[in-house]
Design a protein around this motif. Structure first.
Motif, mmCIF file in Angstrom:
data_model
loop_
_atom_site.group_PDB
_atom_site.id
_atom_site.type_symbol
_atom_site.label_atom_id
_atom_site.label_comp_id
_atom_site.label_asym_id
_atom_site.label_seq_id
_atom_site.Cartn_x
_atom_site.Cartn_y
_atom_site.Cartn_z
ATOM 1 N N PHE A 15 0.803 -1.219 0.000
ATOM 2 C CA PHE A 15 0.000 0.000 0.000
ATOM 3 C C PHE A 15 0.840 1.276 0.000
ATOM 4 O O PHE A 15 0.428 2.290 -0.561
ATOM 5 N N THR A 16 2.009 1.229 0.616
ATOM 6 C CA THR A 16 2.872 2.418 0.637
ATOM 7 C C THR A 16 3.330 2.766 -0.771
ATOM 8 O O THR A 16 3.251 3.922 -1.205
ATOM 9 N N GLN A 31 9.151 5.593 10.492
ATOM 10 C CA GLN A 31 8.355 6.018 9.335
ATOM 11 C C GLN A 31 7.795 4.847 8.545
ATOM 12 O O GLN A 31 6.889 5.013 7.721
ATOM 13 N N TYR A 32 8.334 3.628 8.776
ATOM 14 C CA TYR A 32 7.845 2.456 8.030
ATOM 15 C C TYR A 32 6.763 1.705 8.794
ATOM 16 O O TYR A 32 6.316 0.647 8.378
ATOM 17 N N ASN A 33 6.344 2.225 9.963
ATOM 18 C CA ASN A 33 5.318 1.583 10.806
ATOM 19 C C ASN A 33 5.689 0.148 11.158
ATOM 20 O O ASN A 33 4.864 -0.758 11.123
ATOM 21 N N THR A 34 6.974 -0.065 11.456
ATOM 22 C CA THR A 34 7.431 -1.403 11.847
ATOM 23 C C THR A 34 6.759 -1.823 13.154
ATOM 24 O O THR A 34 6.668 -1.034 14.090
ATOM 25 N N ARG A 35 6.263 -3.077 13.193
ATOM 26 C CA ARG A 35 5.664 -3.602 14.420
ATOM 27 C C ARG A 35 6.748 -4.337 15.207
ATOM 28 O O ARG A 35 7.324 -5.311 14.722
ATOM 29 N N SER A 58 17.652 -1.464 12.688
ATOM 30 C CA SER A 58 16.418 -1.881 12.006
ATOM 31 C C SER A 58 15.558 -0.666 11.676
ATOM 32 O O SER A 58 14.995 -0.559 10.588
ATOM 33 N N ASN A 59 15.450 0.265 12.631
ATOM 34 C CA ASN A 59 14.665 1.498 12.421
ATOM 35 C C ASN A 59 15.205 2.312 11.248
ATOM 36 O O ASN A 59 14.460 2.840 10.437
ATOM 37 N N ALA A 97 11.396 -2.512 7.508
ATOM 38 C CA ALA A 97 10.701 -3.768 7.822
ATOM 39 C C ALA A 97 9.270 -3.516 8.269
ATOM 40 O O ALA A 97 8.918 -2.444 8.741
ATOM 41 N N GLU A 98 8.441 -4.554 8.090
ATOM 42 C CA GLU A 98 7.081 -4.534 8.636
ATOM 43 C C GLU A 98 7.092 -5.045 10.076
ATOM 44 O O GLU A 98 6.305 -4.597 10.891
#
Length: 662
Positions: free
Chosen positions: A159-160, A553-557, A590-591, A596-597
């Motif tokens: 979606f991004t 900014q990637y909304n990583t969970r 990672s951030n 990454a999701e």
């Protein structure tokens, strides 16, 4: 003079022949259009025209006629022949270096593979076509293909990137007069933003999409398509409010859709969808009036039209309705039916939703559905990640091929050589300047980290003292229990055994003794409660707090798991600092780099060792070729201080794993 006159006469004759040839083919195709004969006759007519065109000269007129033949094969659903003709046009265009027809044939190929749901191939051909149209400065077709690429990315769950594609399409198409494509761009952008939970922006672009329908109506755009577009907008806006749990607002827009004239008669599929959605929102709002009637009517229409996704949605909603009504048996029956059908058509969102409901409500099979839910959810995420990486590779590889071709075609020119030297010189200078600036920045960060580490060490020392005080307090309470209360109870019990039934004074004395013991127990209990109330945080709690505070900014969970069997009292304060800093550094990497999701942090007990594992499903990097920066070097040094082993594995498909065992 005579030579020029001859050339002029020859040219005019050639032009006349071309016009006659084109008219003959058009007559054949017009007969085809007017034909009321069966499709097999139309197909034979097209076969004849195609063979006739192949015998003619490879010129622009012939290629345009071949495109028309391809379109008519497409209209007959003869997709194999459509593909064959399109590839032949591509071959002809390539021979003549006709960029315009090359771009168009690649676009036709993209459409073919999109209809076949082979999205990677479709994306590949659209990508190549888009680059050619950009070179031709064809704004309309560049925008159209950017929009279609965004649609493929949306259908694939990316979606991004879909949002980016829709924005790029809108920038180009807003410069054209194609109102319909502008509408579709607004719609795709709004849908992408909805999936990214950016609800305010999503609603804004749905409103813009709705506003585009009036100009389309003024352009005499087909009425049935306009009605379908309005239904789609009202439904999608309702779904946005539904996602926000603003069910009242969602119901308003579903009702707007249902209020359109002759909806049930002319657009039964859309009618069933709106009934299903409004019933769900009303149910969530707590209004159960006529819910079963609405859902059963929607199910009946979907079933009669063989709309599988509509059937699945209605069955799951009916199941949830019966669960609200405390009819668990009926509810689970409908949800199970919906789940099985969703699996059959591979409808991921419905599979996940039905499994979640079954896990929460089917107590008998809870473990089975729970395991299945986790397995399928992870599987869907892996497929989405692999698909996303595949599209990224297609774009990258296409760019790489173009770059190599450009270098090969221009490498012998003095201009490029001279420009290359200048660029390299400037690049080295800029890199040196950047490196110097970066070193200052890193030095500052290092100083900050050292200051933070000193603070954290003090915190751990304080925690150690707190734990010692807690231990002393527990020992004190244990002694009080043993020396005071246990002995008192024993003495009272012994006296009770020896008690004469008639000795009332003695009995009263023993009762008072028991009351005294009761008060002592209450006091000890109070002390113990107070002791627990003021316990300090442990290292696992500090790590959990660190993980839960992550945001990028990637909304990583981010998720964390700490093995409860690790005895942290055996780990020194100094080593706890190393553990915390290794995890902090890995999360920071990672951030910054992974895109990454998901990122998962685990602390495991393996024998007499502790394993720190940080995994993400990001874009990865080449672990063998990458230079160790300060972050990775710090992890390596801290692992060495722990007398541990460090292992780093990373690639674009599986993501990155950092593992420390000590």
């Amino acid at each position: 003079m005579f030579a020029n006159l001859f050339l002029l006469i020859t040219s005019c004759q050639k032009k006349k022949e071309n016009i006659e040839y084109e008219n003959r083919v058009k007559v054949l195709l017009n007969k085809y259009d007017l034909s009321v004969l069966p499709d097999n006759y139309k197909e034979k007519t097209l076969d004849t025209v195609y063979l006739y065109l192949l015998k003619h000269e490879n010129d622009s007129i012939n290629r345009n006629l071949l495109f028309k033949v391809a379109n008519k094969y497409y209209a007959l659903n003869k997709f194999d022949k459509y593909l064959k003709v399109t590839k032949k046009v591509k071959e002809f265009a390539s021979e003549k270096k006709d960029t315009s027809h090359m771009a168009k044939s690649l676009y036709f190929l993209g459409e073919y593979y999109e209809d076949k749901a082979q999205f990677d191939s479709s994306f590949y051909y659209y990508n190549q076509s888009e680059k050619l149209y950009k070179n031709l400065k064809d704004t309309l077709n560049s925008g159209r293909i950017a929009l279609y690429k965004g649609g493929i990315l949306f259908d694939s769950g990316n979606f991004t990137e879909s949002e980016t594609g829709a924005v790029n399409a809108l920038k180009l198409l807003s410069k054209t007069s194609n109102t319909r494509l502008v509408y579709e761009s607004y719609n795709l952008l709004a849908l992408s933003l909805k999936e990214l939970n950016n609800f305010e922006e999503s609603l804004k672009y749905f409103d813009l999409a709705l506003n585009q329908l009036q100009p389309l109506e003024n352009e005499d755009y087909p009425k049935d398509k306009l009605v379908k577009s309005r239904i789609s907008c009202f439904n999608n806006i309702g779904r946005v409010y539904e996602k926000q749990r603003n069910y009242k607002k969602a119901i308003v827009y579903y009702e707007k859709g249902l209020a359109l004239q002759d909806l049930k008669l002319n657009y039964p599929k859309s009618y069933a969808m709106l009934l299903d959605n409004i019933a769900y929102s009303k149910m969530k709002e707590g209004d159960f009036k006529d819910i079963d009637r609405l859902l059963f009517e929607s199910l009946k229409i979907s079933d009669s039209l063989d709309i599988t996704q509509g059937i699945v949605s209605s069955k799951i909603n009916l199941g949830e309705y019966y669960l609200y009504k405390k009819d668990t048996t009926q509810g689970l029956t409908y949800i199970t039916e919906g789940f099985k059908l969703a699996k059959k058509i591979k409808a991921g969102p419905f599979i996940i939703r039905s499994l979640k409901l079954l896990t929460e409500n089917d107590s008998k099979n809870k473990n089975y559905y729970s395991i299945l839910y986790i397995k399928i959810n992870d599987s869907i995420q892996n497929v989405e990640r692999m698909t996303r990486n595949k599209f990224a590779r297609i774009t990258y590889e296409t760019d790489q091929i173009e770059e190599k071709n450009e270098i090969l075609s221009n490498k012998n020119t003095n201009i490029i050589l001279g420009s290359g030297i200048i660029i390299i010189f400037l690049g080295v200078f800029f890199a040196f300047y950047r490196l110097k600036s970066k070193n200052k920045e890193l030095l500052f960060i290092k100083e900050q980290q050292e200051a933070n580490e000193r603070i954290y060490q003090l915190m751990l020392v304080q925690q150690s003292e707190t734990e010692k005080a807690r231990s002393d307090e527990r020992n004190r309470i244990a002694m009080e229990l043993h020396d005071g209360i246990v002995n008192s109870i024993f003495t009272t019990r012994f006296n009770l055994i020896q008690l004469d039934p008639n000795a009332l004074d003695k009995k009263e004395q023993l009762v008072k003794e028991l009351e005294k013991t009761e008060n002592e127990i209450r006091q000890v209990s109070h002390d113990l409660t107070q002791n627990l109330l003021f316990e300090d945080k442990s290292l696992p709690e500090i790590i959990i707090t660190l993980v839960e505070s992550q945001q990028n900014q990637y909304n990583t969970r981010f998720d964390v798991s700490v093995d409860k069997y690790i005895d942290w009292s055996l780990v020194s304060s100094h080593n706890k600092i190393h553990v915390y800093r290794i995890i902090q550094e890995a999360i920071q990497n990672s951030n910054k780099y992974s895109q990454a999701e998901r990122c998962y942090i685990m602390l495991l007990k393996t024998g007499d060792k502790i394993t720190i594992r940080v995994w993400d499903n990001g874009i990865g990097f080449n672990a063998e070729k990458v230079k160790y920066g300060i972050g990775l070097k710090n992890i390596k040094d801290r692992t060495k201080s722990l007398n541990g082993d460090l292992k780093i594995s990373s690639n674009s498909e599986k993501g990155t794993t950092i593992e420390v065992v000590f």
